[in-house]
Design a protein around this motif. Structure first.
Motif, PDB file in Angstrom:
ATOM      1  N   THR A 193       0.802  -1.234   0.000  1.00 41.44           N
ATOM      2  CA  THR A 193       0.000   0.000   0.000  1.00 41.44           C
ATOM      3  C   THR A 193       0.830   1.277   0.000  1.00 41.44           C
ATOM      4  N   GLY A 194       2.163   1.152  -0.170  1.00 43.39           N
ATOM      5  CA  GLY A 194       2.992   2.353  -0.223  1.00 43.39           C
ATOM      6  C   GLY A 194       3.233   2.965   1.149  1.00 43.39           C
ATOM      7  N   ALA A 195       3.826   4.150   1.144  1.00 40.24           N
ATOM      8  CA  ALA A 195       4.264   4.809   2.373  1.00 40.24           C
ATOM      9  C   ALA A 195       3.350   5.969   2.743  1.00 40.24           C
ATOM     10  N   HIS A 232       6.887  -3.806   7.067  1.00 48.07           N
ATOM     11  CA  HIS A 232       7.638  -2.539   7.025  1.00 48.07           C
ATOM     12  C   HIS A 232       6.772  -1.378   6.532  1.00 48.07           C
ATOM     13  N   GLU A 233       7.073  -0.183   7.073  1.00 50.04           N
ATOM     14  CA  GLU A 233       6.191   0.983   6.906  1.00 50.04           C
ATOM     15  C   GLU A 233       6.079   1.493   5.476  1.00 50.04           C
ATOM     16  N   ASP A 234       7.053   1.164   4.614  1.00 49.37           N
ATOM     17  CA  ASP A 234       6.932   1.607   3.221  1.00 49.37           C
ATOM     18  C   ASP A 234       5.976   0.708   2.428  1.00 49.37           C
ATOM     19  N   HIS A 235       5.558  -0.415   3.040  1.00 46.72           N
ATOM     20  CA  HIS A 235       4.615  -1.338   2.384  1.00 46.72           C
ATOM     21  C   HIS A 235       3.221  -1.265   3.016  1.00 46.72           C
ATOM     22  N   THR A 236       3.172  -0.846   4.279  1.00 51.32           N
ATOM     23  CA  THR A 236       1.901  -0.818   5.019  1.00 51.32           C
ATOM     24  C   THR A 236       1.397   0.601   5.255  1.00 51.32           C
ATOM     25  N   GLY A 237       2.111   1.610   4.714  1.00 54.77           N
ATOM     26  CA  GLY A 237       1.846   3.010   5.069  1.00 54.77           C
ATOM     27  C   GLY A 237       0.441   3.507   4.805  1.00 54.77           C
ATOM     28  N   CYS A 238      -0.211   2.990   3.759  1.00 59.59           N
ATOM     29  CA  CYS A 238      -1.571   3.461   3.443  1.00 59.59           C
ATOM     30  C   CYS A 238      -2.625   2.371   3.668  1.00 59.59           C
ATOM     31  N   ALA A 239      -2.254   1.338   4.428  1.00 55.52           N
ATOM     32  CA  ALA A 239      -3.208   0.256   4.721  1.00 55.52           C
ATOM     33  C   ALA A 239      -4.393   0.778   5.545  1.00 55.52           C
ATOM     34  N   ALA A 240      -4.123   1.693   6.471  1.00 50.93           N
ATOM     35  CA  ALA A 240      -5.204   2.256   7.301  1.00 50.93           C
ATOM     36  C   ALA A 240      -6.205   3.010   6.419  1.00 50.93           C
ATOM     37  N   ARG A 275       3.323   5.210   9.953  1.00 56.47           N
ATOM     38  CA  ARG A 275       2.219   4.318   9.579  1.00 56.47           C
ATOM     39  C   ARG A 275       1.126   4.361  10.649  1.00 56.47           C
ATOM     40  N   LYS A 276      -0.110   4.505  10.209  1.00 59.52           N
ATOM     41  CA  LYS A 276      -1.231   4.487  11.152  1.00 59.52           C
ATOM     42  C   LYS A 276      -1.635   3.027  11.423  1.00 59.52           C
ATOM     43  N   PRO A 277      -2.205   2.766  12.606  1.00 58.02           N
ATOM     44  CA  PRO A 277      -2.627   1.398  12.917  1.00 58.02           C
ATOM     45  C   PRO A 277      -3.705   0.915  11.931  1.00 58.02           C
TER      46      PRO A 277
END
Length: 272
Positions: A43-45, A70-78, A115-117
Motif C-alpha cells: 500500500t505504499g508509504a 515494514h512501513e513503506d509497504h503498510t503506510g496506506c493500509a489504514a 504508519r497508522k494502525p
C-alpha cells in the motif's frame, strides 16, 4: 527538512503500478504498489499518501496482500481499511504489531512517514483472485514475516523486498543473509516468468536475476567464513569486502550497514 517527493504510474504485462519516491540530500528511496486481477499488493508509504491514496481511490480491487510489515509497504493500509472495507491480508506474525502505533527510528519516519494502525487478517497459503490461483511463499530474511506471491495463471512472482538488488551491499540490523539465501532457493523451486520487485519494479529475466543474487550471497558468505577462519574480526572483514561507506549507513546511524551482512553470516556459522 526538505524532502523531494514524486511518483509515476505505469503498466507492465497486465500489472498496473504506482512508484513513489522520496529524496533527501544524497539519499533517495522509492517503493511500488501493484494492482493485478483485483489484488492490490502493498500500500505504499504514509509520507507519499497523496500519491498512493489517489492510486487506491481509482483502483478496482477486492483484496489487499501485504508482503511484510515494514512501513513503506503498510503506510496506506489504514486508508484502505477506512475507505474500502475490503480484507487486508498479512502474515499472522505481524497482525498484532500493525494494530498499534508504529515504532521505528526517526530517519525512517522522516522518509516514510508514520504508519497508522490498521487491522489485517492472516494471509492464507493459497488464495484466488478474479481469474487466477495464487501461491503464498514464505520468504523470511529481510523481515521475519516476509511473503512472496505467485500468480499461477500468469507465472508472475511478486517478491516484495526479497530481491531489491543483485549485489547487496548494506542490510538492516535484523536481516539474515543465510535466511535470505534459503528464501531465494525456495522461490527458485517454483515455475515463474515475470518478477516484480517492490523497489526496482519489473526485473528483466527475473529468474536469472534471482539466481545471480543467490550466487552472489553464497560467494560473500564463503568469503566471510574464510576470513573468519583466518582470525579476522567482523569489522576487518567488512573493510575488506565492503570498503565503500554508503550514505545510508551514516544517515540511519548504522541501522543499515554492510557490517550486518558479515555478522549475520558469522552468527549463523557460530550456531552450527
Amino acid at each position: 527538512m526538505f524532502l523531494k517527493k514524486s511518483s509515476y504510474l505505469g503498466e507492465k504485462n497486465g500489472v498496473s503500478y504506482l512508484n513513489g519516491e522520496v529524496k533527501f540530500q544524497s539519499v533517495s528511496l522509492n517503493v511500488y504498489s501493484y494492482l493485478v486481477d483485483g489484488v492490490l499488493i502493498d500500500t505504499g508509504a504514509q509520507s507519499l499518501h497523496k500519491y498512493f491514496e489517489s492510486f487506491i481511490d481509482q483502483a478496482d480491487f477486492d483484496q489487499v496482500m501485504i508482503t511484510h510489515f515494514h512501513e513503506d509497504h503498510t503506510g496506506c493500509a489504514a486508508y484502505v481499511e477506512k475507505t474500502k472495507k475490503l480484507p487486508i491480508y498479512l502474515n499472522k506474525k505481524t497482525m498484532n504489531y500493525c494494530t498499534q502505533r508504529a515504532d521505528y527510528p526517526l530517519y525512517r519516519q522522516l522518509f516514510w512517514g508514520r504508519r497508522k494502525p490498521f487491522h489485517a487478517q492472516a494471509m492464507p497459503e493459497t488464495f484466488t483472485s478474479r481469474n487466477a490461483r495464487w501461491e503464498v511463499i514464505d520468504t523470511p530474511g529481510h523481515a521475519y514475516d516476509h511473503k512472496a506471491l505467485l500468480n499461477w495463471e500468469t507465472g508472475q512472482l511478486f517478491t516484495g523486498d526479497l530481491f531489491v538488488s543483485e549485489r547487496t551491499k548494506v542490510v538492516l540490523a535484523e536481516e539474515s543473509i543465510p535466511t535470505i539465501i534459503h528464501s531465494l532457493e525456495r522461490v527458485l523451486t517454483y515455475d515463474f516468468q515475470d518478477v516484480f520487485c517492490s523497489h526496482v519494479g519489473f526485473v528483466e529475466d527475473g529468474r536469472a536475476a534471482l539466481e545471480r543474487k543467490r550466487d552472489y550471497l553464497l560467494s560473500i558468505s564463503h568469503d566471510v567464513l574464510t576470513l573468519q577462519k583466518e582470525g579476522d574480526s567482523a569489522e576487518v572483514i567488512r573493510k575488506k569486502l565492503f570498503p565503500k561507506k554508503y550514505p545510508i549507513i551514516k544517515f540511519s546511524s548504522g541501522e543499515w550497514d554492510s557490517l550486518h551482512i558479515v555478522t549475520s553470516v558469522m552468527n549463523e556459522n557460530n550456531m552450527h
